[in-house]
Design an enzyme around this catalytic site. Structure first.
Site, PDB file in Angstrom:
ATOM      1  N   THR A   1      28.254  39.441  66.779  1.00  0.00           N
ATOM      2  CA  THR A   1      28.197  38.221  65.970  1.00  0.00           C
ATOM      3  C   THR A   1      29.573  37.580  65.882  1.00  0.00           C
ATOM      4  O   THR A   1      29.732  36.368  66.099  1.00  0.00           O
ATOM      5  CB  THR A   1      27.661  38.527  64.565  1.00  0.00           C
ATOM      6  OG1 THR A   1      26.287  38.928  64.651  1.00  0.00           O
ATOM      7  CG2 THR A   1      27.760  37.308  63.652  1.00  0.00           C
TER       8      THR A   1
ATOM      9  N   GLY B   1      23.929  41.940  66.934  1.00  0.00           N
ATOM     10  CA  GLY B   1      24.749  43.045  66.459  1.00  0.00           C
ATOM     11  C   GLY B   1      25.916  42.528  65.640  1.00  0.00           C
ATOM     12  O   GLY B   1      26.251  41.340  65.671  1.00  0.00           O
ATOM     13  N   CYS B   2      26.556  43.422  64.906  1.00  0.00           N
ATOM     14  CA  CYS B   2      27.639  43.003  64.012  1.00  0.00           C
ATOM     15  C   CYS B   2      28.891  42.585  64.784  1.00  0.00           C
ATOM     16  O   CYS B   2      29.411  41.477  64.585  1.00  0.00           O
ATOM     17  CB  CYS B   2      27.953  44.110  63.011  1.00  0.00           C
ATOM     18  SG  CYS B   2      28.240  45.745  63.719  1.00  0.00           S
ATOM     19  N   TYR B   3      29.386  43.448  65.675  1.00  0.00           N
ATOM     20  CA  TYR B   3      30.573  43.088  66.449  1.00  0.00           C
ATOM     21  C   TYR B   3      30.306  41.843  67.295  1.00  0.00           C
ATOM     22  O   TYR B   3      31.148  40.946  67.393  1.00  0.00           O
ATOM     23  CB  TYR B   3      30.979  44.232  67.378  1.00  0.00           C
ATOM     24  CG  TYR B   3      31.544  45.452  66.708  1.00  0.00           C
ATOM     25  CD1 TYR B   3      32.756  45.407  66.019  1.00  0.00           C
ATOM     26  CD2 TYR B   3      30.891  46.679  66.796  1.00  0.00           C
ATOM     27  CE1 TYR B   3      33.287  46.538  65.423  1.00  0.00           C
ATOM     28  CE2 TYR B   3      31.412  47.821  66.211  1.00  0.00           C
ATOM     29  CZ  TYR B   3      32.611  47.749  65.521  1.00  0.00           C
ATOM     30  OH  TYR B   3      33.130  48.875  64.941  1.00  0.00           O
TER      31      TYR B   3
END
Length: 306
Positions: free
Chosen positions: A120, A116-118
């Site tokens: 990462t 996921g972005c957060y």
């Protein structure tokens, strides 16, 4: 020599579209596409899932699980961008910079879960510190995420880009206030935490780009900001896509949009003058290293192209 066949299941969504754009000009891959009117037809999807060398799943969790069940060809591999399989024991976590061994694990895997972005950003900051014993696994960690509206889900994207109604359109909002965000499990597992962190995601009126921050009281850790910085520098030395800024080069302002359109990730340690506090920060494109860029990086590893 036959080109590897790639199918993006869910190519009409934000992440799917960006992955397709990143792959469209390549001559070393063959992209398979589904008839738009049949994109929810399980039989049509199954045909392509089993014809592809690698299928990239850009779907909600239930549809991603269905795609796995539809893929019966043992030679067909899957790269899942949903949250469905990120901590599943049969799936390899697709953050190549997690360890020296991670790229080879991705190369050999049939199933790879894109981060996921957060998470990462959070894992990039935390894993080298917990792994070296500088941050105890049970330390009370607070994580703040600040993303463009594409990080806040379909309703916010539609509100900004299609003019649909949404009470937070154009505003800066905090959400996930139950403190049970879907990125928490992978952040704990791969960030090396045994105690749930307090994680607060926030989105603003810009489209994409994010920062993730972790404030720390150093006296409770018994370490210096310089030691934390040295651990990050050591861990990411030689990495193509991750840069750890020198303490003297830290920007005074972190613009979350700086890395938009790239697969890059920047890490910072901001020490307080009193030596008692520090702020860890990560900057990335939530649709780049946080989604489509990471997917292409993982795809290249799976195909032996990098």
């Amino acid at each position: 020599m036959n080109k590897p066949k790639i199918f993006i299941d869910g190519e009409a969504g934000t992440t799917g579209l960006q992955i397709r754009e990143r792959l469209a000009g390549r001559s070393d891959l063959e992209l398979l596409s589904i008839d738009p009117v049949r994109r929810k037809d399980s039989a049509a999807r199954a045909e392509l899932l089993n014809a592809a060398d690698v299928s990239i799943l850009c779907l909600h969790d239930d549809a991603a699980r269905e795609a796995v069940s539809l893929t019966t060809n043992p030679a067909s591999r899957l790269l899942d961008a949903s949250t469905a399989h990120r901590i599943h024991p049969d799936w390899v976590f697709g953050f190549p910079e997690l360890s020296a061994e991670q790229p080879e694990k991705i190369r050999q895997a049939r199933y790879v879960a894109n981060p996921g972005c957060y998470s990462t950003g959070a894992i990039a900051l935390l894993a080298p510190l917990t792994g070296r014993g500088l941050l105890p696994a049970d330390f009370p960690v607070h994580i703040q995420g600040y993303s463009g509206y594409t990080g806040g889900g379909r309703a916010l994207v539609d509100a900004h880009e299609q003019g649909s109604a949404h009470p937070s359109k154009g505003a800066f909002i905090s959400y996930g206030l139950t403190l049970e965000h879907k990125h928490l499990p992978e952040t704990m597992v791969y960030g090396g935490l045994t105690r749930k962190p307090v994680f607060t995601p926030n989105v603003g009126g810009w489209a994409q780009g994010m920062t993730v921050t972790v404030p720390l009281h150093l006296a409770e850790l018994g370490v210096s900001a310089e030691a934390l910085h040295a651990a990050l520098k050591e861990h990411y030395a030689g990495q193509q896509y991750v840069k750890v800024f020198e303490l003297a080069d830290n920007p005074e302002i972190l613009d979350p949009q700086t890395l938009n359109g790239t697969n890059n990730l920047e890490l910072f340690v901001y020490p307080a003058a009193d030596g008692e506090r520090a702020l860890l920060a990560a900057r990335l494109d939530n649709l780049g290293k946080g989604a489509s860029g990471a997917a292409v990086q993982n795809l290249e590893l799976m195909l032996g192209l990098s």
